[in-house]
Design a protein around this motif. Structure first.
Motif, mmCIF file in Angstrom:
data_model
loop_
_atom_site.group_PDB
_atom_site.id
_atom_site.type_symbol
_atom_site.label_atom_id
_atom_site.label_comp_id
_atom_site.label_asym_id
_atom_site.label_seq_id
_atom_site.Cartn_x
_atom_site.Cartn_y
_atom_site.Cartn_z
ATOM 1 N N ASN A 49 0.828 -1.209 0.000
ATOM 2 C CA ASN A 49 0.000 0.000 0.000
ATOM 3 C C ASN A 49 0.862 1.259 0.000
ATOM 4 O OD1 ASN A 49 -2.512 -1.258 0.030
ATOM 5 N ND2 ASN A 49 -2.578 -1.374 2.257
ATOM 6 N N ILE A 50 1.929 1.220 0.784
ATOM 7 C CA ILE A 50 2.831 2.365 0.863
ATOM 8 C C ILE A 50 3.496 2.613 -0.490
ATOM 9 C CG2 ILE A 50 4.877 3.299 2.012
ATOM 10 C CD1 ILE A 50 4.131 1.461 4.410
ATOM 11 N N ASP A 51 3.988 1.546 -1.098
ATOM 12 C CA ASP A 51 4.638 1.680 -2.405
ATOM 13 C C ASP A 51 3.652 2.150 -3.470
ATOM 14 O OD1 ASP A 51 7.041 0.845 -1.317
ATOM 15 O OD2 ASP A 51 6.739 -1.255 -1.852
ATOM 16 N N GLU A 52 2.423 1.641 -3.429
ATOM 17 C CA GLU A 52 1.422 2.032 -4.421
ATOM 18 C C GLU A 52 1.009 3.490 -4.227
ATOM 19 O OE1 GLU A 52 -1.455 1.599 -7.585
ATOM 20 O OE2 GLU A 52 0.503 0.770 -7.061
ATOM 21 N N PHE A 53 0.881 3.932 -2.984
ATOM 22 C CA PHE A 53 0.543 5.331 -2.708
ATOM 23 C C PHE A 53 1.613 6.251 -3.306
ATOM 24 C CE2 PHE A 53 0.912 9.104 0.038
ATOM 25 C CZ PHE A 53 -0.369 9.632 -0.086
#
Length: 422
Positions: A49-53
């Motif tokens: 999620n962090i990488d996608e954000f």
């Protein structure tokens, strides 16, 4: 209905009736960082999620969020078809539908949604449901609910499944939860995965355990014969052992730096690698400043979350191994943040424990480890009270014995635990 909801709903209604979805976008609030914003939407526990954000918003690890600016979250918004989550998203997986339902309900309960998805017809599907490795739900299938037929999947049926699942033990216990009886934590490796609950001396206390360096940075490096000794590997092994000790006594530890395939190792020479991640699964950036802020931001977000639950006793423990002249022998020494009386007290407790153990097991040797204030990032930038520990001089042959011998690494973790319990 807010303007955001009207925009998203209009976009969905004007779109095709198929599986078209919109990306949810929200405004950053004052004080928001990447981790605090994602934590508010219950997304920070999954590294993907962090990488996608960051990908969606073209951000780097060191990017700051602008107040009032809209950022796309790793959440897709589907137009709910009024029948089921499975038919809405075009995926028949039952566990997945339960996880999506629970996620939407949690946002509603926390006030991040204005109404139930069955009322406003907007279904949120977080990115980690389909793209992160590992479990996306605590609920697991039973043999008698695998073949439920074409019409299975109504929300009433999901509620029934959820009620039945509540009567069963979960397959795995999340790392931050302490329950009675044997617990399984894969992070410790197969041999040490089962963790007994000996007592509750540390119940109600939270510890953020940070093994120094990791990823692209091995930290201090020493040599012993033909073997390379990397600080991050030995600090991590002691940190894991301390984390397991805390669990045995009812405390709640968070391993901030993690290596999912190492576990506790009983070898003298630990093979260096660079695949460490942080709590939540995100990779460690190459830039040193970004790495430090990454872990301090995570700790601060967890601290605020636990403080909101009324948990005041929270401690950050950073574990390192120093590097000095080869001929200089040092004992375990400790730092605490400037002006932090609680941190000073904890550091002094640990020092007294080590001094007593040296007197017991090595009479006449004496213990010369010191306690002092220090302006270090992990002490200065983290909100909980902190203790920064240097275990040895990795270049000194005598000190090396303290860290390469697995029994000594366990003793270090045991004595650190005693200093925390006192």
């Amino acid at each position: 209905m807010t303007l955001l909801y009207r925009i998203v709903l209009l976009a969905l209604l004007l779109g095709s009736a198929g599986l078209q979805a919109e990306q949810l976008a929200v405004e950053a609030r004052r004080g928001d960082g990447i981790y605090s914003l994602l934590r508010r939407y219950d997304l920070v526990a999954y590294g993907c999620n962090i990488d996608e954000f960051k990908r969606l918003n073209r951000l780097t690890n060191s990017s700051k969020l602008l107040v009032g600016y809209r950022y796309e979250l790793p959440i897709e918004v589907f137009r709910y078809d009024g029948t089921s989550i499975r038919s809405t998203t075009g995926n028949d997986d039952w566990d997945r539908a339960v996880a999506i339902k629970e996620y939407n309900e949690s946002l509603l309960a926390s006030g991040l949604r204005e109404s139930d998805y069955r009322q406003d017809m907007l279904l949120y599907v977080p990115y980690h449901i389909d793209h992160c490795s590992g479990n996306f739900s605590q609920v697991k299938r039973e043999p008698d609910i695998v073949n439920l037929g074409e019409n299975a999947g109504s929300e009433e049926e999901l509620d029934r499944l959820k009620d039945r699942a509540a009567d069963r033990q979960p397959i795995a216990v999340p790392d931050q939860v302490t329950l009675a009886g044997p617990r399984t934590f894969k992070i410790f490796g197969e041999r040490y995965a089962q963790v007994p609950l000996i007592d509750r001396e540390l119940a109600g206390r939270i510890f953020y355990i940070v093994a120094g360096h990791g990823g692209p940075d091995p930290g201090a490096v020493g040599r012993r014969g033909n073997h390379l000794l990397a600080e991050d590997e030995y600090a991590y092994d002691v940190a894991l052992r301390l984390c397991r000790n805390i669990l045995e006594h009812g405390g709640t530890p968070y391993m901030i730096i993690r290596d999912e395939n190492d576990g506790i190792r009983d070898e003298e020479y630990l093979t260096p690698d660079s695949d460490e991640t942080v709590w939540g699964g995100a990779s460690l950036p190459r830039n040193q400043k970004s790495r430090l802020f990454q872990r301090s931001d995570i700790i601060n977000a967890l601290y605020e979350e636990n403080l909101a639950k009324g948990i005041i006793d929270q401690t950050m423990i950073a574990i390192h191994i120093d590097s000095r002249h080869r001929g200089q022998r040092i004992d375990v020494f400790l730092y605490y943040p400037e002006g932090d009386l609680r941190g000073a007290h904890r550091a002094e407790q640990i020092q007294r424990t080590f001094s007593a153990k040296y007197d017991q097991y090595r009479p006449g040797r004496g213990y010369e480890g010191s306690v002092s204030e220090r302006d270090l990032h992990m002490l200065r930038e983290t909100k909980p009270s902190g203790v920064y520990i240097e275990l040895a001089n990795i270049a000194n042959p005598s000190d090396q014995q303290r860290i390469i011998e697995p029994r000594n690494r366990q003793l270090l973790a045991d004595w650190l635990l005693l200093g925390l319990i006192d």
